[in-house]
Design a protein around this motif. Structure first.
Motif, PDB file in Angstrom:
ATOM      1  N   ARG A 120     -91.972  38.262  16.614  1.00 61.06           N
ATOM      2  CA  ARG A 120     -92.955  36.260  16.600  1.00 61.06           C
ATOM      3  C   ARG A 120     -93.282  36.368  17.857  1.00 61.06           C
ATOM      4  N   GLY A 121     -92.124  36.778  18.736  1.00 58.10           N
ATOM      5  CA  GLY A 121     -92.176  36.261  20.454  1.00 58.10           C
ATOM      6  C   GLY A 121     -91.516  35.200  19.975  1.00 58.10           C
ATOM      7  N   ALA A 122     -90.718  34.977  18.992  1.00 61.83           N
ATOM      8  CA  ALA A 122     -89.248  33.584  18.718  1.00 61.83           C
ATOM      9  C   ALA A 122     -88.549  33.720  18.158  1.00 61.83           C
ATOM     10  N   GLY A 123     -86.834  33.636  18.340  1.00 59.37           N
ATOM     11  CA  GLY A 123     -86.387  33.452  17.374  1.00 59.37           C
ATOM     12  C   GLY A 123     -85.688  35.096  18.004  1.00 59.37           C
ATOM     13  N   THR A 124     -85.033  36.003  16.809  1.00 60.42           N
ATOM     14  CA  THR A 124     -84.520  36.895  16.960  1.00 60.42           C
ATOM     15  C   THR A 124     -84.541  38.057  15.578  1.00 60.42           C
ATOM     16  N   GLN A 125     -84.575  39.844  15.473  1.00 61.51           N
ATOM     17  CA  GLN A 125     -84.634  40.004  15.150  1.00 61.51           C
ATOM     18  C   GLN A 125     -82.377  40.340  14.752  1.00 61.51           C
ATOM     19  N   PHE A 126     -82.311  39.922  12.970  1.00 59.76           N
ATOM     20  CA  PHE A 126     -80.560  40.482  13.176  1.00 59.76           C
ATOM     21  C   PHE A 126     -80.975  41.983  11.971  1.00 59.76           C
ATOM     22  N   GLY A 127     -79.887  42.672  12.370  1.00 54.37           N
ATOM     23  CA  GLY A 127     -79.105  43.544  11.606  1.00 54.37           C
ATOM     24  C   GLY A 127     -77.826  43.471  10.856  1.00 54.37           C
ATOM     25  N   PRO A 128     -78.005  43.649   9.914  1.00 51.53           N
ATOM     26  CA  PRO A 128     -76.776  43.776   8.611  1.00 51.53           C
ATOM     27  C   PRO A 128     -75.604  43.406   8.772  1.00 51.53           C
ATOM     28  N   ASP A 129     -75.098  44.213  10.415  1.00 51.86           N
ATOM     29  CA  ASP A 129     -73.565  43.440  10.759  1.00 51.86           C
ATOM     30  C   ASP A 129     -73.704  42.408  11.244  1.00 51.86           C
ATOM     31  N   VAL A 130     -74.809  41.383  12.079  1.00 50.14           N
ATOM     32  CA  VAL A 130     -75.061  40.411  12.359  1.00 50.14           C
ATOM     33  C   VAL A 130     -74.622  39.674  11.098  1.00 50.14           C
ATOM     34  N   THR A 131     -75.244  39.949  10.198  1.00 51.58           N
ATOM     35  CA  THR A 131     -74.934  38.949   8.724  1.00 51.58           C
ATOM     36  C   THR A 131     -73.671  38.862   8.430  1.00 51.58           C
ATOM     37  N   GLU A 132     -73.555  40.348   8.130  1.00 49.61           N
ATOM     38  CA  GLU A 132     -71.451  40.261   8.114  1.00 49.61           C
ATOM     39  C   GLU A 132     -71.185  39.805   9.040  1.00 49.61           C
ATOM     40  N   LYS A 133     -71.170  39.493  10.094  1.00 48.15           N
ATOM     41  CA  LYS A 133     -70.408  38.916  10.986  1.00 48.15           C
ATOM     42  C   LYS A 133     -70.563  37.391  10.080  1.00 48.15           C
ATOM     43  N   PHE A 134     -71.265  36.194  10.426  1.00 50.91           N
ATOM     44  CA  PHE A 134     -71.713  34.965  10.074  1.00 50.91           C
ATOM     45  C   PHE A 134     -71.094  34.225   9.477  1.00 50.91           C
ATOM     46  N   LEU A 135     -71.521  35.693   8.194  1.00 50.08           N
ATOM     47  CA  LEU A 135     -71.321  35.609   6.540  1.00 50.08           C
ATOM     48  C   LEU A 135     -69.669  35.049   6.848  1.00 50.08           C
ATOM     49  N   GLU A 136     -68.764  36.025   7.362  1.00 55.73           N
ATOM     50  CA  GLU A 136     -67.882  36.243   7.397  1.00 55.73           C
ATOM     51  C   GLU A 136     -66.745  35.005   8.044  1.00 55.73           C
ATOM     52  N   TYR A 137     -67.811  34.933   9.763  1.00 54.39           N
ATOM     53  CA  TYR A 137     -67.063  33.490  10.337  1.00 54.39           C
ATOM     54  C   TYR A 137     -67.316  32.061   9.411  1.00 54.39           C
ATOM     55  N   ASN A 138     -67.879  32.064   8.730  1.00 49.93           N
ATOM     56  CA  ASN A 138     -68.117  31.029   8.038  1.00 49.93           C
ATOM     57  C   ASN A 138     -67.844  31.209   6.380  1.00 49.93           C
ATOM     58  N   ASN A 139     -67.495  31.913   6.494  1.00 49.73           N
ATOM     59  CA  ASN A 139     -66.277  32.006   4.691  1.00 49.73           C
ATOM     60  C   ASN A 139     -67.621  31.825   3.520  1.00 49.73           C
ATOM     61  N   LEU A 140     -68.682  32.468   3.781  1.00 49.66           N
ATOM     62  CA  LEU A 140     -69.795  32.625   3.150  1.00 49.66           C
ATOM     63  C   LEU A 140     -70.065  33.909   1.987  1.00 49.66           C
ATOM     64  N   ASP A 141     -71.462  33.570   1.151  1.00 52.79           N
ATOM     65  CA  ASP A 141     -71.161  35.015   0.674  1.00 52.79           C
ATOM     66  C   ASP A 141     -72.506  36.018   0.878  1.00 52.79           C
ATOM     67  N   LEU A 142     -73.933  35.076   1.359  1.00 51.37           N
ATOM     68  CA  LEU A 142     -74.936  35.543   1.092  1.00 51.37           C
ATOM     69  C   LEU A 142     -76.093  34.507   1.947  1.00 51.37           C
ATOM     70  N   VAL A 143     -76.973  34.769   2.164  1.00 51.49           N
ATOM     71  CA  VAL A 143     -77.725  34.537   3.203  1.00 51.49           C
ATOM     72  C   VAL A 143     -78.768  34.446   2.179  1.00 51.49           C
ATOM     73  N   ILE A 144     -80.371  33.859   2.454  1.00 48.65           N
ATOM     74  CA  ILE A 144     -81.580  33.336   1.286  1.00 48.65           C
ATOM     75  C   ILE A 144     -81.935  33.128   2.827  1.00 48.65           C
ATOM     76  N   ARG A 145     -83.349  33.524   2.575  1.00 52.27           N
ATOM     77  CA  ARG A 145     -84.292  32.729   3.549  1.00 52.27           C
ATOM     78  C   ARG A 145     -85.917  33.194   2.983  1.00 52.27           C
ATOM     79  N   SER A 146     -86.501  32.741   3.852  1.00 47.67           N
ATOM     80  CA  SER A 146     -88.067  33.238   3.488  1.00 47.67           C
ATOM     81  C   SER A 146     -88.646  33.286   4.405  1.00 47.67           C
ATOM     82  N   HIS A 147     -90.295  33.002   4.861  1.00 48.00           N
ATOM     83  CA  HIS A 147     -90.591  33.012   6.324  1.00 48.00           C
ATOM     84  C   HIS A 147     -91.590  34.650   6.332  1.00 48.00           C
TER      85      HIS A 147
END
Length: 481
Positions: free
Chosen positions: A383-410
């Protein structure tokens, strides 16, 4: 670069012809795939890059559209459509001066071309208006538009027989507003301004990440982009019930733009927020921003149905919308996605300074603009803004913040939703047949506590009055060739 053989040129042309058919049928991902194959066979043809560029534009992949247009120009500096494509991508990214440079190049190359001249003049008008508004803002200092509005001196004409917001908002007012909008009428500006002033005060006291608690035995609904498709929003309420204390919702950004009933959508959502502040939640999307609103229609619709002051006040309210929500300490909900670096802490996100237009990079930009990708790691944004993130990025973010799931739209999805990253990242998009041309379904997610397992409801588009999408958008988009 090796010159393609005649056989390769023929094969590439055949691929382009097939891609063009998909493009004309508005099957843009399939068109992009075939244009890409043509480019692999013959990477020296500017037209293939130009065609893929406009297909990327149609899928809102502005960064990739910009890259392809630039590549087309580098291959053939006389390929004027390349300049058009690049200018449009730059406009979508808010880079108006860069767009003006490209439109100027086309106008000079074709001095008698009325279309080229019109595009240049329209873009120049936007650049001049931005300079003027910047100068006015400097002259006015830091005074907020909300401080200049005097509700007491706003007269409600005797001929107005629509909903009236005299005291606190009520269920009856929202029912009347729904009937009023169904008749394609406009809420009086006095009551519209009153709602926005109340919302600005409310949102300014909220953190940038809002925590939501869903009691055991209760359900919670998450919706994605609505994009001014008011009659599809009504259909969501028909299918799932209107918002209430027993039926809470989160709408995850991009309420406005594209569709031509954005005013009706946003005042409906804002009205329910005022009525049920602890059971109706709203996130900011990348289209709750000045650049997007000026290009994709909301500013034009605001000024058509109300006035420029209303448009400016909406900007102040949008600036205070929360950036994300956390549902029952388990689910992180944000419009775009995750980050260009690991170790992002929720507590730091809660303190983000969001009362502004999004910057070009950093956490706020990424929350509004990022997208998931299938491959591990990160890559530059389509899109020319932000970043594209893979499954390992999601996994690390959820583990770091003790969460189970990301829901997004866009992102538009054929079924209205998509489950990715091993089930730990879900995209939900609630505008069916987006822009009256994509043919996608809409969807919403229901979560039942305590398990909060996502359940999906999909639906088709419903009829709407004969007002085309983008009816209030910048003329440059209707001119796009």
């Amino acid at each position: 670069m090796a010159c393609p053989t005649e056989e390769e040129k023929v094969k590439a042309e055949d691929l382009k012809t097939k891609a063009n058919k998909f493009f004309n049928d508005k099957q843009f991902p399939e068109a992009i795939e075939l244009y890409s194959e043509a480019i692999k066979v013959n990477p020296s043809n500017a037209i293939y890059f130009g065609n893929r560029s406009i297909a990327y534009l149609r899928t809102e992949s502005y960064g990739w559209a910009l890259d392809d247009a630039t590549k087309a120009i580098s291959l053939d500096s006389s390929y004027l459509k390349g300049y058009y494509r690049r200018a449009t991508a730059n406009m979508a990214l808010g880079k108006y001066k860069a767009a003006l440079t490209d439109y100027d190049a086309v106008a000079k190359a074709r001095p008698r071309d009325a279309d080229a001249r019109a595009k240049y003049q329209e873009c120049e008008k936007i650049v001049r208006r931005m300079r003027f508004e910047k100068a006015i803002a400097a002259d006015n200092g830091s005074q907020a538009v909300s401080d200049t509005i005097d509700l007491n001196n706003m007269v409600v004409e005797p001929t107005y027989n629509g909903p009236r917001l005299e005291e606190e908002i009520s269920k009856e007012f929202m029912e009347q507003l729904s009937d009023w909008y169904k008749q394609q009428k406009v809420l009086h500006k006095k009551y519209a301004f009153k709602m926005l002033l109340q919302l600005k005060e409310y949102f300014s006291k909220q953190p940038s990440v809002v925590d939501i608690s869903v009691p055991d035995g209760h359900k919670f609904t998450v919706c994605g982009d609505i994009h001014g498709q008011y009659y599809d929003l009504r259909n969501v309420f028909e299918l799932n019930g209107v918002p209430s204390e027993e039926n809470p919702y989160l709408f995850n950004g991009d309420f406005v733009d594209r569709g031509s009933f954005s005013i009706e959508v946003v005042f409906t959502l804002f009205g329910y927020k005022l009525l049920y502040p602890d059971h109706m939640f709203l996130s900011r999307g990348n289209h709750e921003t000045i650049n997007m609103n000026q290009m994709y229609g909301f500013s034009g619709e605001c000024r058509s149905k109300y006035n420029s002051t209303m448009d400016e006040l909406f900007t102040e309210v949008f600036n205070w919308l929360p950036l994300s929500h956390v549902i029952s300490h388990k689910i992180f909900v944000t419009h775009g996605g995750l980050f260009s670096e690991d170790g992002v802490d929720l507590n730091k996100l809660r303190q983000l300074d969001r009362n502004r237009q999004p910057p070009q990079d950093g956490a706020m930009c990424e929350l509004l603009w990022s997208d998931p990708q299938d491959e591990s790691g990160r890559s530059s944004s389509k899109r020319g803004a932000g970043t594209q993130f893979g499954p390992d990025v999601t996994e690390k973010f959820l583990e770091y913040n003790n969460l189970d799931l990301v829901i997004r739209s866009h992102e538009v999805k054929p079924e209205g939703y998509e489950v990715s990253h091993g089930g730990r990242c879900i995209t939900v998009f609630s505008a069916p047949n987006y822009c009256d041309q994509m043919g996608n379904k809409g969807a919403f997610i229901t979560l039942q506590a305590p398990g909060l397992k996502p359940e999906f409801t999909t639906y088709e588009a419903v009829p709407h009055p004969n007002v085309r999408p983008m009816a209030y958008a910048s003329p440059l988009f209707s001119m796009l060739g």
